[in-house]
Design a protein around this motif. Sequence first.
Motif, mmCIF file in Angstrom:
data_model
loop_
_atom_site.group_PDB
_atom_site.id
_atom_site.type_symbol
_atom_site.label_atom_id
_atom_site.label_comp_id
_atom_site.label_asym_id
_atom_site.label_seq_id
_atom_site.Cartn_x
_atom_site.Cartn_y
_atom_site.Cartn_z
ATOM 1 N N ALA A 97 0.810 -1.224 0.000
ATOM 2 C CA ALA A 97 0.000 0.000 0.000
ATOM 3 C C ALA A 97 0.842 1.272 0.000
ATOM 4 C CB ALA A 97 -0.972 -0.014 1.178
ATOM 5 N N PRO A 98 1.859 1.389 0.879
ATOM 6 C CA PRO A 98 2.671 2.617 0.816
ATOM 7 C C PRO A 98 3.425 2.772 -0.498
ATOM 8 C CG PRO A 98 3.552 1.086 2.455
ATOM 9 C CD PRO A 98 2.203 0.570 2.052
ATOM 10 N N MET A 99 3.823 1.666 -1.113
ATOM 11 C CA MET A 99 4.501 1.771 -2.406
ATOM 12 C C MET A 99 3.523 2.198 -3.495
ATOM 13 S SD MET A 99 7.700 1.313 -1.988
ATOM 14 C CE MET A 99 8.072 1.355 -3.744
ATOM 15 N N ALA A 100 2.306 1.630 -3.479
ATOM 16 C CA ALA A 100 1.323 1.922 -4.528
ATOM 17 C C ALA A 100 0.721 3.305 -4.385
ATOM 18 C CB ALA A 100 0.222 0.865 -4.513
ATOM 19 N N TYR A 101 0.486 3.733 -3.152
ATOM 20 C CA TYR A 101 -0.257 4.969 -2.927
ATOM 21 C C TYR A 101 0.614 6.171 -2.528
ATOM 22 C CZ TYR A 101 -4.487 2.066 -2.855
ATOM 23 O OH TYR A 101 -5.504 1.203 -3.175
ATOM 24 N N GLY B 65 5.459 5.248 -4.805
ATOM 25 C CA GLY B 65 5.464 5.051 -6.253
ATOM 26 C C GLY B 65 4.999 6.260 -7.041
ATOM 27 N N PRO B 66 3.836 6.831 -6.726
ATOM 28 C CA PRO B 66 3.365 7.988 -7.488
ATOM 29 C C PRO B 66 4.301 9.191 -7.433
ATOM 30 C CG PRO B 66 1.560 7.012 -6.253
ATOM 31 C CD PRO B 66 2.814 6.353 -5.781
ATOM 32 N N ARG B 67 5.185 9.213 -6.418
ATOM 33 C CA ARG B 67 6.135 10.324 -6.281
ATOM 34 C C ARG B 67 7.518 9.949 -6.802
ATOM 35 N NH1 ARG B 67 2.321 10.504 -2.504
ATOM 36 N NH2 ARG B 67 1.587 12.508 -1.680
ATOM 37 N N ASN B 68 7.596 8.791 -7.470
ATOM 38 C CA ASN B 68 8.872 8.325 -8.018
ATOM 39 C C ASN B 68 9.941 8.223 -6.929
ATOM 40 O OD1 ASN B 68 10.568 7.375 -10.042
ATOM 41 N ND2 ASN B 68 11.295 9.422 -10.603
ATOM 42 N N ILE B 69 9.551 7.722 -5.768
ATOM 43 C CA ILE B 69 10.476 7.576 -4.647
ATOM 44 C C ILE B 69 10.695 6.098 -4.356
ATOM 45 C CG2 ILE B 69 10.760 7.901 -2.145
ATOM 46 C CD1 ILE B 69 9.247 10.527 -2.417
ATOM 47 N N MET B 70 11.959 5.697 -4.303
ATOM 48 C CA MET B 70 12.320 4.362 -3.858
ATOM 49 C C MET B 70 12.890 4.494 -2.443
ATOM 50 S SD MET B 70 11.424 2.276 -6.149
ATOM 51 C CE MET B 70 12.247 0.797 -5.556
ATOM 52 N N PRO B 71 12.294 3.852 -1.459
ATOM 53 C CA PRO B 71 12.772 3.993 -0.086
ATOM 54 C C PRO B 71 14.269 3.727 0.070
ATOM 55 C CG PRO B 71 10.660 2.877 -0.092
ATOM 56 C CD PRO B 71 11.080 3.006 -1.531
ATOM 57 N N GLU B 72 14.793 2.756 -0.684
ATOM 58 C CA GLU B 72 16.212 2.411 -0.543
ATOM 59 C C GLU B 72 17.142 3.559 -0.918
ATOM 60 O OE1 GLU B 72 13.957 0.666 -2.128
ATOM 61 O OE2 GLU B 72 13.738 -1.110 -0.851
ATOM 62 N N THR B 73 16.700 4.422 -1.843
ATOM 63 C CA THR B 73 17.540 5.555 -2.246
ATOM 64 C C THR B 73 17.118 6.846 -1.543
ATOM 65 O OG1 THR B 73 16.098 5.970 -4.160
ATOM 66 C CG2 THR B 73 18.010 4.546 -4.497
ATOM 67 N N CYS B 74 15.962 6.815 -0.890
ATOM 68 C CA CYS B 74 15.451 8.002 -0.204
ATOM 69 C C CYS B 74 15.998 8.114 1.214
ATOM 70 C CB CYS B 74 13.922 7.962 -0.163
ATOM 71 S SG CYS B 74 13.144 9.355 0.697
ATOM 72 N N PHE B 75 16.105 6.961 1.897
ATOM 73 C CA PHE B 75 16.464 6.979 3.308
ATOM 74 C C PHE B 75 17.875 6.447 3.550
ATOM 75 C CE2 PHE B 75 11.793 6.343 3.110
ATOM 76 C CZ PHE B 75 11.431 7.590 3.596
ATOM 77 N N LYS B 76 18.413 6.785 4.695
ATOM 78 C CA LYS B 76 19.764 6.341 5.077
ATOM 79 C C LYS B 76 19.811 4.828 5.159
ATOM 80 C CE LYS B 76 23.202 6.982 8.757
ATOM 81 N NZ LYS B 76 23.442 7.635 10.070
ATOM 82 N N THR B 77 18.852 4.246 5.871
ATOM 83 C CA THR B 77 18.703 2.797 5.930
ATOM 84 C C THR B 77 17.217 2.461 5.880
ATOM 85 O OG1 THR B 77 18.597 2.724 8.360
ATOM 86 C CG2 THR B 77 20.773 2.498 7.344
ATOM 87 N N GLN C 175 2.925 -1.197 -10.660
ATOM 88 C CA GLN C 175 3.604 -1.510 -11.917
ATOM 89 C C GLN C 175 3.495 -0.358 -12.910
ATOM 90 O OE1 GLN C 175 1.606 -5.116 -13.099
ATOM 91 N NE2 GLN C 175 2.339 -6.262 -11.309
ATOM 92 N N LEU C 176 2.331 0.291 -12.947
ATOM 93 C CA LEU C 176 2.128 1.412 -13.860
ATOM 94 C C LEU C 176 3.030 2.580 -13.499
ATOM 95 C CD1 LEU C 176 0.595 2.795 -16.164
ATOM 96 C CD2 LEU C 176 -1.193 3.401 -14.516
ATOM 97 N N VAL C 177 3.130 2.868 -12.219
ATOM 98 C CA VAL C 177 3.999 3.957 -11.772
ATOM 99 C C VAL C 177 5.451 3.666 -12.138
ATOM 100 C CG1 VAL C 177 4.962 5.075 -9.731
ATOM 101 C CG2 VAL C 177 2.489 4.733 -9.912
ATOM 102 N N ALA C 178 5.879 2.434 -11.909
ATOM 103 C CA ALA C 178 7.261 2.064 -12.237
ATOM 104 C C ALA C 178 7.513 2.178 -13.744
ATOM 105 C CB ALA C 178 7.542 0.639 -11.765
ATOM 106 N N ALA C 179 6.550 1.753 -14.545
ATOM 107 C CA ALA C 179 6.703 1.820 -16.000
ATOM 108 C C ALA C 179 6.772 3.263 -16.479
ATOM 109 C CB ALA C 179 5.548 1.094 -16.685
ATOM 110 N N ARG C 180 5.935 4.128 -15.920
ATOM 111 C CA ARG C 180 5.950 5.538 -16.302
ATOM 112 C C ARG C 180 7.251 6.212 -15.889
ATOM 113 N NH1 ARG C 180 -0.405 6.961 -14.827
ATOM 114 N NH2 ARG C 180 -1.219 6.579 -16.940
ATOM 115 N N PRO D 34 5.826 -0.012 -23.747
ATOM 116 C CA PRO D 34 5.101 -1.296 -23.754
ATOM 117 C C PRO D 34 4.572 -1.682 -22.367
ATOM 118 C CG PRO D 34 7.118 -1.469 -25.026
ATOM 119 C CD PRO D 34 7.183 -0.159 -24.292
ATOM 120 N N ALA D 35 5.391 -1.438 -21.332
ATOM 121 C CA ALA D 35 4.969 -1.777 -19.972
ATOM 122 C C ALA D 35 3.810 -0.886 -19.525
ATOM 123 C CB ALA D 35 6.142 -1.642 -19.006
ATOM 124 N N ILE D 36 3.840 0.372 -19.937
ATOM 125 C CA ILE D 36 2.737 1.288 -19.613
ATOM 126 C C ILE D 36 1.449 0.807 -20.265
ATOM 127 C CG2 ILE D 36 1.835 3.626 -19.970
ATOM 128 C CD1 ILE D 36 4.731 4.636 -19.772
#
Length: 334
Positions: free
Chosen positions: A156-160, A163-175, A298-303, A309-311
Amino acid sequence: MKALKILTLSLVLGLAACSKPAPSEADLTTLRFSIMSTENAQSAQASWAPFLADLQAQTGLKVQPYFGSNYTALIEAMRFKQTDLGWFTNLSGLEATRRSNGEIFARTTKPSGPDGYQSVIIVRKGSGLTLETLLACGKTRDFGMGDAKSTSGTLAPMAYLFGPRNIMPETCFKTVRSANHEANLFAVAMGQVAAATNNTQSIARLAEKNEPAALAALDKIEIIWRSPTIPEDPMIWRKDLDPAIKAKVLKFILAYGTGTGPEADRQRAVLKALQTGPFKPADSRHFLPVREMEIVEQLVAARNKADAPAIKQALADLDAIHAEEKAAAASPAP
């Protein structure tokens, strides 16, 4: 008392089952019930003991609890026939139907009020950390995520949110630390992580324990984000489970905590300790909102990758899900 003594032995046997091969298919007297706890194992066993004792007494089957350390363990246990049925989260339950020959047959309900719960982001109260500042990233904060198969802790946090903000937690946070909801809440309360995912059900369950340590931790956290409503949890059994056992289980599950009188009141109290009301029948339509969340992710990641094609595929899948939802709304519930 006798049933509880039998159940205590069953708990020991169930915990040991992780390293044993699947029992013989000829064994039709044992029911292996899997549970994923979002709290510590000892507390989970205490909460579940009365319900499992009643299941054993009313079905005449020997009940062996199987407390998995994570959702993948429960999915794999069902896949290799080490378990027969269990209480899953939505995402792990959906995965069990895909990989472990599982089938949804019932769902939980809210003890009071409308069904459903929300995924949340919690921070330490008084920290001044807002959702806006948290999503500014910068790799300066530690963050707590849920299990990879957790609906509210990860999907849910990834989808809502992320993801819509193009944020990956692994690159956003220290750990990024992965833990169950209770561990994440205590980590936030003690300042070990700046923020973490959780859900409203887990927070309510912790509050109802009325334990000093839990209440102190709850007093130190606050919610800065809520997801749209997520469906209640599914009950999954193996499709190839013996029909006679299925009939006994279904009769017990759908009758438990219903009706009037002292016994029904006692059963409802048992269910309340598990943060649910009486169960309701369910089928694969229950998973439509979860499947939609997967496709949105998946749609957010493709965009974000500009993958045409993925979109196109994700949009087609989303249209198909919406058509299924429309058809489900027009047909009666099970």
